[in-house]
Structure formats: structure tokens, C-alpha cells
Enzyme design. Structure first.
Site, PDB file in Angstrom:
ATOM      1  N   ARG A 169      -4.179  -3.490 -11.263  1.00 34.30           N
ATOM      2  CA  ARG A 169      -2.718  -3.048 -12.402  1.00 34.30           C
ATOM      3  C   ARG A 169      -2.669  -5.088 -13.369  1.00 34.30           C
ATOM      4  NH1 ARG A 169       2.233  -0.035 -11.016  1.00 34.30           N
ATOM      5  NH2 ARG A 169       0.950   2.037 -10.742  1.00 34.30           N
ATOM      6  N   GLU A 209      -9.776   3.234  -9.745  1.00 31.12           N
ATOM      7  CA  GLU A 209      -9.869   4.805  -9.212  1.00 31.12           C
ATOM      8  C   GLU A 209     -10.287   5.716  -8.259  1.00 31.12           C
ATOM      9  OE1 GLU A 209      -7.269   6.276 -10.032  1.00 31.12           O
ATOM     10  OE2 GLU A 209      -6.297   4.797 -11.126  1.00 31.12           O
ATOM     11  N   LEU A 252     -13.649   3.062   4.756  1.00 32.09           N
ATOM     12  CA  LEU A 252     -12.812   3.604   3.194  1.00 32.09           C
ATOM     13  C   LEU A 252     -12.957   4.842   3.523  1.00 32.09           C
ATOM     14  CD1 LEU A 252     -10.697   2.611   1.615  1.00 32.09           C
ATOM     15  CD2 LEU A 252     -12.352   1.923  -0.556  1.00 32.09           C
ATOM     16  N   TYR A 301     -15.189   9.467   2.455  1.00 33.78           N
ATOM     17  CA  TYR A 301     -15.769   9.833   1.496  1.00 33.78           C
ATOM     18  C   TYR A 301     -16.332   9.049   1.032  1.00 33.78           C
ATOM     19  CZ  TYR A 301     -11.236  12.765   2.343  1.00 33.78           C
ATOM     20  OH  TYR A 301     -10.391  13.373   2.532  1.00 33.78           O
ATOM     21  N   TYR A 345      -9.556  14.118 -13.548  1.00 33.18           N
ATOM     22  CA  TYR A 345      -8.994  13.320 -13.070  1.00 33.18           C
ATOM     23  C   TYR A 345      -8.751  11.878 -12.704  1.00 33.18           C
ATOM     24  CZ  TYR A 345      -5.995   9.776 -10.864  1.00 33.18           C
ATOM     25  OH  TYR A 345      -4.984   8.460 -10.332  1.00 33.18           O
ATOM     26  N   ASP A 372      -2.233  13.416 -10.653  1.00 37.01           N
ATOM     27  CA  ASP A 372      -2.721  13.052  -9.315  1.00 37.01           C
ATOM     28  C   ASP A 372      -1.899  13.606  -8.252  1.00 37.01           C
ATOM     29  OD1 ASP A 372      -0.090  11.552  -9.709  1.00 37.01           O
ATOM     30  OD2 ASP A 372      -1.107   9.873  -8.513  1.00 37.01           O
ATOM     31  N   CYS A 383      10.789   9.592  -6.653  1.00 42.23           N
ATOM     32  CA  CYS A 383      10.555  11.073  -6.025  1.00 42.23           C
ATOM     33  C   CYS A 383       9.593  11.491  -4.943  1.00 42.23           C
ATOM     34  CB  CYS A 383       9.668  11.465  -7.827  1.00 42.23           C
ATOM     35  SG  CYS A 383      10.254  13.169  -7.447  1.00 42.23           S
ATOM     36  N   CYS A 399      17.326  11.013  -5.636  1.00 43.57           N
ATOM     37  CA  CYS A 399      17.532  11.551  -6.536  1.00 43.57           C
ATOM     38  C   CYS A 399      18.978  10.652  -7.739  1.00 43.57           C
ATOM     39  CB  CYS A 399      17.907  12.766  -7.386  1.00 43.57           C
ATOM     40  SG  CYS A 399      16.884  14.000  -6.336  1.00 43.57           S
ATOM     41  N   CYS A 405      16.641   7.839  -9.918  1.00 40.10           N
ATOM     42  CA  CYS A 405      16.104   8.574 -10.730  1.00 40.10           C
ATOM     43  C   CYS A 405      16.188   8.536 -11.908  1.00 40.10           C
ATOM     44  CB  CYS A 405      15.499   9.986 -10.246  1.00 40.10           C
ATOM     45  SG  CYS A 405      13.987  10.262 -11.356  1.00 40.10           S
ATOM     46  N   CYS A 422      15.696  16.906 -14.763  1.00 36.32           N
ATOM     47  CA  CYS A 422      15.008  17.365 -13.741  1.00 36.32           C
ATOM     48  C   CYS A 422      15.292  18.778 -13.469  1.00 36.32           C
ATOM     49  CB  CYS A 422      14.841  16.696 -12.745  1.00 36.32           C
ATOM     50  SG  CYS A 422      14.141  17.261 -11.291  1.00 36.32           S
TER      51      CYS A 422
END
Length: 352
Positions: free
Chosen positions: A26, A42, A85, A87, A125, A143, A195, A202, A205, A211
Site C-alpha cells: 500500500r 489483490e 497460500l 486456491y 470485485y 469486499d 467495525c 462504535c 468509529c 450509522c
């Protein structure tokens, strides 16, 4: 978007500027990301947690720092690095997509959802996430974390997965045209850190005033999910064969299908009924004097659970049957062994 909710993106982005998670793929808030790193992360994050992906991502970018380097690598090397990992179709699609980006797009990723979805392994996605995060397109990213946040923000009580189109529409309405990539990542971080599934925090948040779920006292109950079908169990027998040099017999799975192109310990087919001794002996790669090991190896796939018995035998001579090969025990770590096969290795070495 209601007048009140027009303030929501700004509130969330202000929180993200202070609290964004530091992740190896990131870019900092407001900085320009590297599309290759966004795409790679991703794909790895599909159905896999951030904690699990981190070390794999670091190894991949150290070994293959660009999409061109990844495209030029043999698939077997990528599968070996991917092993554990899960899949594994993702790894095969990763290689094919890298080659397509290199050959068809001159090493540059498409910068919109339609172009991204033309690449193997990229669905709705993933295309939205890459378009938003890598290219700042105002795409509606949805997601698991964002599903939860959105369900609570709007007090959506209809169950997943059927309500996904509604959630996607709501996310599209609140996604800003400025910094949509940061907004998507902020929603992910909010779901991961504040969340949270069982106990939403909360009081911490930044969106609590928006909300409906919190206002109605039902946030912890959301999102609701449709009942899952029972996962069936399949059975099989794996054959642990060693030669006079202590090497173990392995083979490569077919390219298509479950665990495609990965390396495996030979076994019977995996079926609902347990194989008979005669059927198992006929499925073995060699006719040998078998000794069943105590215990079973259990593994859970997406659509079924698996229980394997292990039969062990030694063989004289070193001629490997067609379609198989011998591997030294100390070289097993360099093979593209999926998690199930690593469990078998561990079971055998513990039981013997």
C-alpha cells in the site's frame, strides 16, 4: 446520497489520514500507488487474510519486482513460491495475466474496470479494487469488510449473498470522485480495525453519526447471512513410497482442476465412499507390500472436506513409474506442494 451522508466520505478520509494500516503493498494516503503491487496483492488477498498474505507478497516482489519479471518466470517456480497460500488457480491466472500485460499491453495494466476484467483471474470485485486503488477510478469496491460496514451504515437486514447488488449500489453512491482509492482502502481498514465482525467498536468509529445500525442497536447482528449448505466429506488413500535412497515418489497434478499443476503425493480419487483395499491397491502407482499408517490427514476445501488414509511402502530399485518422479526429503520444500500435501508429509514423518 442524502445531505447528511455527503459529509461521510470526508469524515472517513480524515480518519484514514491518521489511522491507515501500513501494508507492504500500500502507498501512503494521497500517494501514487504501483499498479503491479496493487494487482499482485489483490490477487493474493482473494479469500486469504492480510496476515497470511504479507510474507508471500514480500517474497514475490523481492524475487519478481515487475510484471515483466513475473511473466518471464516458469509457472513451476511461481507455483512453488505460492505453495501454502491456497486456491492455486490464482497462481496460474497470475502468470497468464502477467504474460498478457507484458505482451498485449506493453507492460502497463489497463486502467479501468472493463480492461482489467479482460485479464485472467480478475472479476468484478478485483477489477473495481485495482481501478480504484491503482488508478483512482471512482469504482464501487465491495469486499467482506466493506459489506459489513455498509450493511451496518444502512441497517440492511436482508441476508448475504443475495443483498450484494444493493450493497454495491449504496457503496457507489457514497464513493467520492476525489480519492476514491483511498476511500475504498479506508472502508477496508474501518471494517478490519473498528467495525469488526462480532464486537463493533462504535465509540471509536468516525462514521457512527451516519450509522443506522448503531442507532437501532443492531450493528453487531449485521450483516446477516443465509444458512450455508452442509459441506460433504470425501475419502481417499495416499501412497507414501520411498526408494533405496530414501527418496519419496511424487507426481504432478493435471493442469486443470483442483490443485492444478501442483505437485502431489500419489493417491486414489477422492470420493464420498471410502475406497476398498482392492480398489486402492489398483490405484497405487506400484504394486507393493503396503503398511497403513495410524491416523488420518484431514483437510477442508471450499466445497468439501477430505479425509485421507496413508499407506506406506518401500521399493527396490529407482525406476519411477511414468508420470512420477523421485524427490529427496530435504528437497520437498522446493516442490510446489500445496498445504494438503505438506500435511501428509508431516503426518508421515511424525508417524514413522
Amino acid at each position: 446520497m442524502t445531505k447528511n451522508n455527503r459529509d461521510l466520505p470526508g469524515a472517513l478520509l480524515a480518519w484514514y489520514n491518521r489511522h491507515a494500516r501500513r501494508l507492504p503493498w500500500r502507498a501512503p494516503p494521497g500517494a501514487k500507488p504501483d499498479p503491479y503491487r496493487v494487482w499482485l496483492s489483490e490477487i493474493m488477498l482473494q479469500q486469504t487474510t492480510v496476515v497470511t498474505v504479507g510474507p508471500y507478497f514480500e517474497r514475490f516482489v523481492a524475487r519478481w519486482p515487475s510484471v515483466q519479471a513475473l511473466a518471464a518466470s516458469p509457472l513451476e517456480e511461481i507455483l512453488t513460491e505460492w505453495a501454502g497460500l491456497g486456491y492455486y488457480a490464482r497462481a496460474r491466472n497470475l502468470h497468464r495475466a502477467a504474460q498478457m500485460v507484458t505482451d498485449k499491453f506493453d507492460g502497463r495494466f489497463p486502467d479501468d474496470e472493463a480492461g482489467l476484467k479482460s485479464l485472467p483471474g480478475i472479476g468484478d470485485y478485483t477489477a473495481a479494487a485495482i481501478a480504484a486503488i491503482a488508478f483512482d477510478r471512482p469504482a464501487a469496491v465491495l469486499d467482506g469488510n466493506i459489506e459489513r460496514v455498509t450493511s451496518r451504515l444502512y441497517a440492511i437486514t436482508e441476508p448475504l449473498p443475495g443483498v450484494k447488488p444493493v450493497l454495491r449500489r449504496l457503496v457507489a453512491e457514497i464513493t467520492p470522485r476525489q480519492r476514491p482509492g483511498d476511500f475504498a482502502q479506508a472502508m477496508m481498514d474501518l471494517g478490519a480495525m473498528v467495525c469488526q465482525p462480532a464486537r463493533p467498536r462504535c465509540l471509536l468509529c468516525p462514521l457512527v453519526r451516519f450509522c443506522e445500525g448503531s442507532a437501532q442497536g443492531i450493528a453487531a447482528e449485521l450483516p446477516r447471512k443465509a444458512a450455508k449448505k452442509a459441506r460433504p466429506t470425501r475419502h481417499g488413500i495416499a501412497f507414501w513410497i520411498t526408494d533405496e535412497q530414501g527418496r519419496v515418489l511424487l507426481r504432478k497434478r493435471p493442469e486443470k482442476g483442483l490443485l492444478g499443476s501442483m505437485t502431489e503425493i500419489p493417491s486414489t480419487d477422492w470420493r464420498e465412499d471410502k475406497p476398498s483395499q482392492n480398489a486402492a491397491a489398483n490405484a497405487a502407482p506400484l504394486a507393493l507390500d503396503w503398511s497403513p499408517l495410524q491416523g488420518r490427514v484431514r483437510h477442508v476445501f471450499t466445497h468439501f472436506s477430505l479425509e485421507l488414509e496413508i499407506w506406506s511402502a518401500d521399493v527396490e530399485g529407482s525406476a519411477a513409474p511414468e508420470g512420477t518422479f523421485w524427490c529427496r526429503l530435504d528437497d520437498l520444500g522446493n516442490q510446489a506442494l500445496p498445504s494438503l500435501m505438506r500435511k501428509i508429509v508431516k503426518h508421515v514423518l511424525t508417524a514413522k
